[in-house]
Design an enzyme around this catalytic site. Structure first.
Site, PDB file in Angstrom:
ATOM      1  N   SER A   1     -27.573  -0.946 -17.934  1.00  0.00           N
ATOM      2  CA  SER A   1     -26.457  -0.291 -18.604  1.00  0.00           C
ATOM      3  C   SER A   1     -26.034  -1.155 -19.770  1.00  0.00           C
ATOM      4  CB  SER A   1     -25.281  -0.126 -17.618  1.00  0.00           C
ATOM      5  OG  SER A   1     -24.073   0.154 -18.280  1.00  0.00           O
TER       6      SER A   1
ATOM      7  N   TYR B   1     -19.017  -3.362 -10.536  1.00  0.00           N
ATOM      8  CA  TYR B   1     -20.156  -2.545 -10.985  1.00  0.00           C
ATOM      9  C   TYR B   1     -20.936  -3.281 -12.066  1.00  0.00           C
ATOM     10  CZ  TYR B   1     -22.561   0.851 -13.939  1.00  0.00           C
ATOM     11  OH  TYR B   1     -23.499   1.493 -14.708  1.00  0.00           O
TER      12      TYR B   1
ATOM     13  N   SER C   1     -27.564  10.661 -10.872  1.00  0.00           N
ATOM     14  CA  SER C   1     -28.002  12.047 -10.771  1.00  0.00           C
ATOM     15  C   SER C   1     -28.522  12.559 -12.100  1.00  0.00           C
ATOM     16  CB  SER C   1     -26.862  12.937 -10.280  1.00  0.00           C
ATOM     17  OG  SER C   1     -25.822  12.971 -11.221  1.00  0.00           O
TER      18      SER C   1
ATOM     19  N   LYS D   1     -25.054  -4.906 -12.534  1.00  0.00           N
ATOM     20  CA  LYS D   1     -25.984  -4.714 -13.652  1.00  0.00           C
ATOM     21  C   LYS D   1     -26.395  -6.045 -14.274  1.00  0.00           C
ATOM     22  CE  LYS D   1     -26.196  -0.299 -13.201  1.00  0.00           C
ATOM     23  NZ  LYS D   1     -27.433   0.305 -12.662  1.00  0.00           N
TER      24      LYS D   1
END
Length: 292
Positions: A140, A153, A20, A157
């Site tokens: 990231s 997660y 976001s 990446k």
């Protein structure tokens, strides 16, 4: 006819998380720079302020192929092709490798990896036809290494980094350029306030086996929670606007970099790992990051 400059950005949601903040900042920056921007997310109501700015907003869920195909079709009808794809949609799954239910792992990969892979496939025909295009992959600092508690997660990446390198070489004959953005920790992104915020599955034994670890995990991330006046490690973090500025460079530089590393931590840690070697690097990770 000139190649399309239309920018399609995924994961521009209304609140919370990396997708976001950076997605919203990127949409605004590129729109104000004169690019035709299509900001997409699962919640159109949360994008009403962007629509009021003149940005086209579309509902896209990167786990729903029909919505992705519809967005690409809309941009193609308006501009001939998607000129720039910013693969930004992502969320962070918290949980240990052994205790996270595999269905949650699959959902993590569906959003963070398979969704961006399919969206990339959908835009490539138009880019090849116009023999031009830019694809920006939002990675990231954790695309470079992994730590306890967020391994799945981080695995998405790492996977993103790998396919970006393959894709860059595969699409070069059509003058399509691929750039990876590797931000340092972003203030206010993926930051839990309590253990309850971590979304740990009630059906797993994570909360029992690792109760002390998860509390340390939350406390450690507190340094990135204070956006206005960060202290400690938080002072080395970056802000969404900084990342958006780098995304703009990635789509406007005549010869974009293969990787854009944003902030001091990500610039230092990559070379440090190579210098330290595996054993010394693991000692660093154990000392710096919360451990079980």
């Amino acid at each position: 006819m000139s190649p399309s400059r239309a920018v399609l950005i995924t994961g521009v949601n209304s609140s919370g998380g990396l997708s976001s903040g950076t997605g919203r900042a990127t949409a605004l920056r590129l729109h104000r720079a004169g690019h035709p921007v299509y900001a997409t997310g699962r919640d159109l109501e949360g994008l009403e302020d962007l629509a009021a700015e003149g940005i086209t907003t579309l509902r896209v869920d990167v786990t729903d192929e029909a919505s992705m195909a519809a967005a690409v079709k809309r941009v193609t009808e308006d501009h001939g092709a998607v000129g720039v794809l910013v693969n930004n949609a992502a969320y962070s799954l918290n949980g240990t490798i052994g205790e996270t239910p595999v269905e949650q792992v699959r959902r993590q990969f569906e959003t963070n990896f398979f969704g961006l892979a399919r969206m990339t496939q959908l835009v490539l025909p138009g880019m090849r036809e116009q023999r031009s295009g830019r694809i920006v992959m939002m990675s990231s600092i954790f695309g470079l290494f992994a730590t306890p508690g967020r391994g799945y997660y981080q695995a998405t990446k790492h996977a993103l980094e790998a396919i970006s390198d393959s894709l860059r070489l595969e699409v070069a004959p059509w003058d399509i350029k691929v750039a990876v953005i590797e931000p340092s920790p972003i203030l206010g992104s993926f930051v839990p306030t309590t253990v309850g915020d971590l979304g740990l599955s009630a059906s797993s034994s994570d909360s029992d086996l690792y109760a002390d670890f998860w509390q340390r995990f939350v406390d450690w991330h507190g340094a990135y929670r204070e956006v206005e006046h960060p202290t400690g490690r938080g002072r080395t973090s970056v802000r969404s606007g900084q990342v958006a500025k780098v995304v703009e460079r990635a789509i406007t530089d005549r010869k974009p970099r293969i990787r854009y590393r944003v902030g001091i931590p990500v610039r230092l840690l990559g070379p440090q790992r190579a210098i330290f070697g595996d054993r010394a690097w693991e000692v660093f990770v154990k000392r710096f990051f919360p451990q079980p």
